[in-house]
Scaffold this motif. Structure first.
Motif, PDB file in Angstrom:
ATOM      1  N   LEU A  81       1.039 -55.958 -38.578  1.00  0.00           N
ATOM      2  CA  LEU A  81       2.335 -54.902 -38.810  1.00  0.00           C
ATOM      3  C   LEU A  81       3.126 -55.773 -38.808  1.00  0.00           C
TER       4      LEU A  81
ATOM      5  N   HIS B  53      -4.606 -50.504 -31.083  1.00  0.00           N
ATOM      6  CA  HIS B  53      -3.200 -50.831 -31.586  1.00  0.00           C
ATOM      7  C   HIS B  53      -2.862 -52.033 -30.372  1.00  0.00           C
TER       8      HIS B  53
ATOM      9  N   THR C  10      -7.000 -48.019 -42.743  1.00  0.00           N
ATOM     10  CA  THR C  10      -6.277 -47.423 -43.999  1.00  0.00           C
ATOM     11  C   THR C  10      -4.571 -46.840 -43.548  1.00  0.00           C
ATOM     12  N   PRO C  11      -3.908 -46.813 -44.553  1.00  0.00           N
ATOM     13  CA  PRO C  11      -2.640 -46.444 -43.961  1.00  0.00           C
ATOM     14  C   PRO C  11      -2.410 -45.062 -43.092  1.00  0.00           C
ATOM     15  N   ASP C  12      -3.178 -44.256 -43.659  1.00  0.00           N
ATOM     16  CA  ASP C  12      -3.355 -43.073 -42.730  1.00  0.00           C
ATOM     17  C   ASP C  12      -3.988 -43.427 -41.200  1.00  0.00           C
ATOM     18  N   GLU C  13      -4.882 -44.259 -41.276  1.00  0.00           N
ATOM     19  CA  GLU C  13      -5.394 -44.409 -39.836  1.00  0.00           C
ATOM     20  C   GLU C  13      -4.332 -45.294 -38.996  1.00  0.00           C
ATOM     21  N   VAL C  14      -3.539 -45.997 -39.553  1.00  0.00           N
ATOM     22  CA  VAL C  14      -2.376 -47.000 -39.042  1.00  0.00           C
ATOM     23  C   VAL C  14      -1.545 -46.110 -38.615  1.00  0.00           C
ATOM     24  N   THR C  15      -1.119 -45.226 -39.259  1.00  0.00           N
ATOM     25  CA  THR C  15       0.020 -44.152 -38.754  1.00  0.00           C
ATOM     26  C   THR C  15      -0.575 -43.327 -37.626  1.00  0.00           C
ATOM     27  N   ALA C  16      -1.889 -42.866 -37.712  1.00  0.00           N
ATOM     28  CA  ALA C  16      -2.483 -42.209 -36.678  1.00  0.00           C
ATOM     29  C   ALA C  16      -2.553 -42.940 -35.328  1.00  0.00           C
TER      30      ALA C  16
ATOM     31  N   LEU D 174      -0.627 -45.428 -34.303  1.00  0.00           N
ATOM     32  CA  LEU D 174       0.655 -45.781 -33.821  1.00  0.00           C
ATOM     33  C   LEU D 174       1.294 -44.561 -33.216  1.00  0.00           C
ATOM     34  N   HIS D 175       1.062 -43.407 -33.514  1.00  0.00           N
ATOM     35  CA  HIS D 175       1.739 -42.389 -33.089  1.00  0.00           C
ATOM     36  C   HIS D 175       0.863 -41.665 -31.803  1.00  0.00           C
ATOM     37  N   HIS D 176      -0.080 -42.269 -31.603  1.00  0.00           N
ATOM     38  CA  HIS D 176      -0.673 -41.839 -30.313  1.00  0.00           C
ATOM     39  C   HIS D 176      -0.120 -42.624 -28.979  1.00  0.00           C
TER      40      HIS D 176
END
Length: 113
Positions: free
Chosen positions: A9, A35, A64-70, A72-74
């Motif tokens: 990142l 992460h 994937t970008p969706d997995e990275v977002t998931a 990071l928000h946990h």
């Protein structure tokens, strides 16, 4: 066969994704997302949970970008869900399984009295 990968990142941290055999189903697999500050720390977090033989070789299945977002928000930065079966196209109307905290997978069943 375990597949995995990572992405770095902009702030210098990494997200590592690993497909590992499911501890509950003999034929299924689980996709873990971690992460951490670097790849070594991400793998150490998984090893500390009891997944001792976890290695990242190559970058064949990066998150994937969706997995990275998931991840990071946990708040724990360590989540999982059942990995999709390779070679089987999912129907577009099916909703994918939600991400779970790792403690839900590693939770031991209650003792029967």
């Amino acid at each position: 066969m375990a597949a995995g990968g990572f992405c770095k990142l902009p702030n210098g941290t990494v997200v590592v994704a690993l497909n590992l055999p499911s501890p509950t189903a003999p034929e299924g697999s689980v996709r873990f997302l971690v992460h951490a500050h670097n790849r070594a720390r991400a793998l150490t977090r998984l090893r500390n949970l009891g997944l001792r033989a976890v290695y990242l070789r190559g970058n064949a299945a990066p998150p994937t970008p969706d997995e990275v977002t998931a991840v990071l928000h946990h708040p724990d930065g360590l989540i999982w869900r059942t990995a999709p079966v390779a070679g089987v196209a999912a129907a577009p109307d099916l909703v994918q399984e939600l991400w779970h905290p790792v403690r839900a997978l590693l939770r031991r069943p209650a003792a029967q009295t």
